[in-house]
Scaffold this motif. Structure first.
Motif, PDB file in Angstrom:
ATOM      1  N   VAL A 189     -47.802  13.405  -6.043  1.00  0.00           N
ATOM      2  CA  VAL A 189     -47.743  12.920  -7.651  1.00  0.00           C
ATOM      3  C   VAL A 189     -46.616  12.019  -7.354  1.00  0.00           C
ATOM      4  CG1 VAL A 189     -47.435  14.021  -9.444  1.00  0.00           C
ATOM      5  CG2 VAL A 189     -49.201  14.871  -8.410  1.00  0.00           C
ATOM      6  N   GLU A 203     -45.184  10.095  -5.543  1.00  0.00           N
ATOM      7  CA  GLU A 203     -45.593   8.824  -4.987  1.00  0.00           C
ATOM      8  C   GLU A 203     -45.577   7.577  -5.766  1.00  0.00           C
ATOM      9  OE1 GLU A 203     -46.633   9.653  -1.071  1.00  0.00           O
ATOM     10  OE2 GLU A 203     -44.436  10.511  -0.354  1.00  0.00           O
ATOM     11  N   VAL A 204     -46.690   8.411  -6.716  1.00  0.00           N
ATOM     12  CA  VAL A 204     -47.929   7.788  -7.585  1.00  0.00           C
ATOM     13  C   VAL A 204     -47.275   7.118  -8.485  1.00  0.00           C
ATOM     14  CG1 VAL A 204     -50.087   8.101  -9.071  1.00  0.00           C
ATOM     15  CG2 VAL A 204     -50.677   8.490  -6.239  1.00  0.00           C
ATOM     16  N   ASN A 205     -46.225   8.309  -9.039  1.00  0.00           N
ATOM     17  CA  ASN A 205     -46.114   8.259 -10.709  1.00  0.00           C
ATOM     18  C   ASN A 205     -44.849   6.555 -10.293  1.00  0.00           C
ATOM     19  OD1 ASN A 205     -47.322   9.802 -12.035  1.00  0.00           O
ATOM     20  ND2 ASN A 205     -45.513  11.272 -12.034  1.00  0.00           N
ATOM     21  N   GLU A 232     -45.115   4.817  -7.722  1.00  0.00           N
ATOM     22  CA  GLU A 232     -46.217   3.594  -7.490  1.00  0.00           C
ATOM     23  C   GLU A 232     -46.626   2.853  -8.700  1.00  0.00           C
ATOM     24  OE1 GLU A 232     -49.693   2.467  -4.763  1.00  0.00           O
ATOM     25  OE2 GLU A 232     -48.814   3.846  -4.290  1.00  0.00           O
ATOM     26  N   LYS A 233     -47.077   3.477  -9.332  1.00  0.00           N
ATOM     27  CA  LYS A 233     -47.305   3.053 -10.852  1.00  0.00           C
ATOM     28  C   LYS A 233     -47.085   2.555 -12.040  1.00  0.00           C
ATOM     29  CE  LYS A 233     -51.876   3.416  -8.142  1.00  0.00           C
ATOM     30  NZ  LYS A 233     -52.291   2.083  -7.733  1.00  0.00           N
ATOM     31  N   TRP A 269     -45.947   5.399 -13.761  1.00  0.00           N
ATOM     32  CA  TRP A 269     -46.468   6.497 -14.341  1.00  0.00           C
ATOM     33  C   TRP A 269     -45.795   7.500 -14.561  1.00  0.00           C
ATOM     34  CZ3 TRP A 269     -52.277   6.243 -11.716  1.00  0.00           C
ATOM     35  CH2 TRP A 269     -52.827   5.426 -12.089  1.00  0.00           C
TER      36      TRP A 269
END
Length: 265
Positions: free
Chosen positions: A2, A4-6, A8-9, A11
């Protein structure tokens, strides 16, 4: 993941941890497991006190990292006592016996007590798993680490050529056999996309002892012996019925000796 996604995006996706059972297990026997507020994206955690919190049914807990993480829609503001009081409880009265029970257990047992109890349950679960595997009839579906339970299913039955053949009994029959000895060991199917998978599940409770589990293991062995005998007798009966009703070329006095006949073979 999560985090990493935050990054990257761009978020800020939060995490809620449903620790209904594991919340009273992981801290005491898997302290190295990082699953709680040590992860910065975890904002809330719920735990069921009436499961491995060792309190009678009807109590659960939810914790938030910060006051601002609590959804405002859940908060009721009351001022009938002279000042504003924020509450997130359900809007009706109920007894506090569950809360007192949990408070008592936490004070009485402490970290040491809970650690000993959960370690004992883990040991019992592992013994049950070993005993089930000793039958040679089951595959384990549960993992060695986690909630003290054992999930298992019947192995696929194959003939001497390695081709899968259907059993005359299934997990529900095993469960029914165990009920004859007073065990409630449920059998059920998985979620809609895996309904073909049947399994049995034994959840280890605080009142289970090693002696009791040894009795359960013995009864599982006995149940499998009975079911296999029934299957063998059933097949023998079917073969006899086929010879008598559907194979007129068999001699009545000796079903293994063939006689000439004009009937259909």
């Amino acid at each position: 993941m999560v985090e990493e996604v935050n990054q990257e995006k761009g978020w800020s996706v939060p995490i809620h941890v449903d620790a209904a059972s594991g919340g009273f297990i992981a801290p005491f026997i898997y302290p190295e497991l990082v699953w709680d507020f040590r992860l910065k994206n975890v904002k809330s955690i719920n735990v069921s006190g009436h499961k491995y919190g060792l309190v009678f049914a009807g109590i659960g807990w939810v914790l938030w990292r910060e006051p601002q993480d609590v959804p405002e829609d859940l908060v009721f503001h009351l001022n009938y006592l002279g000042s504003d009081q924020a509450s997130i409880t359900l809007n009706f009265s109920r007894g506090a016996s569950n809360v007192l029970g949990q408070y008592y257990q936490l004070l009485r047992l402490g970290r040491t007590g809970y650690s000993r109890i959960m370690s004992n349950l883990d040991t019992i679960a592992k013994r049950l798993a070993d005993g089930i595997m000793e039958t040679g009839e089951f595959d384990l579906l549960s993992k060695d680490q986690g909630v003290p339970l054992v999930a298992f299913r019947l192995k696929k039955k194959v003939d001497k050529h390695g081709k899968e053949v259907e059993r005359s009994y299934d997990e529900y029959d095993v469960s029914d056999r165990l009920k004859e000895h007073g065990w409630v060991l449920p059998a059920y199917t998985m979620a809609p996309d895996a309904k073909h998978v049947k399994l049995l599940r034994a959840v280890i409770r605080v009142d289970h002892s090693m002696t009791m589990i040894e009795k359960l293991i013995a009864h599982i062995h006995e149940a499998m012996q009975v079911l296999k005998l029934q299957e063998s007798a059933h097949l023998k009966k079917v073969r006899q019925l086929v010879r008598e009703k559907m194979q007129p070329h068999r001699a009545p006095d000796n079903p293994y000796r063939q006689v000439k006949t004009t009937g259909q073979c």
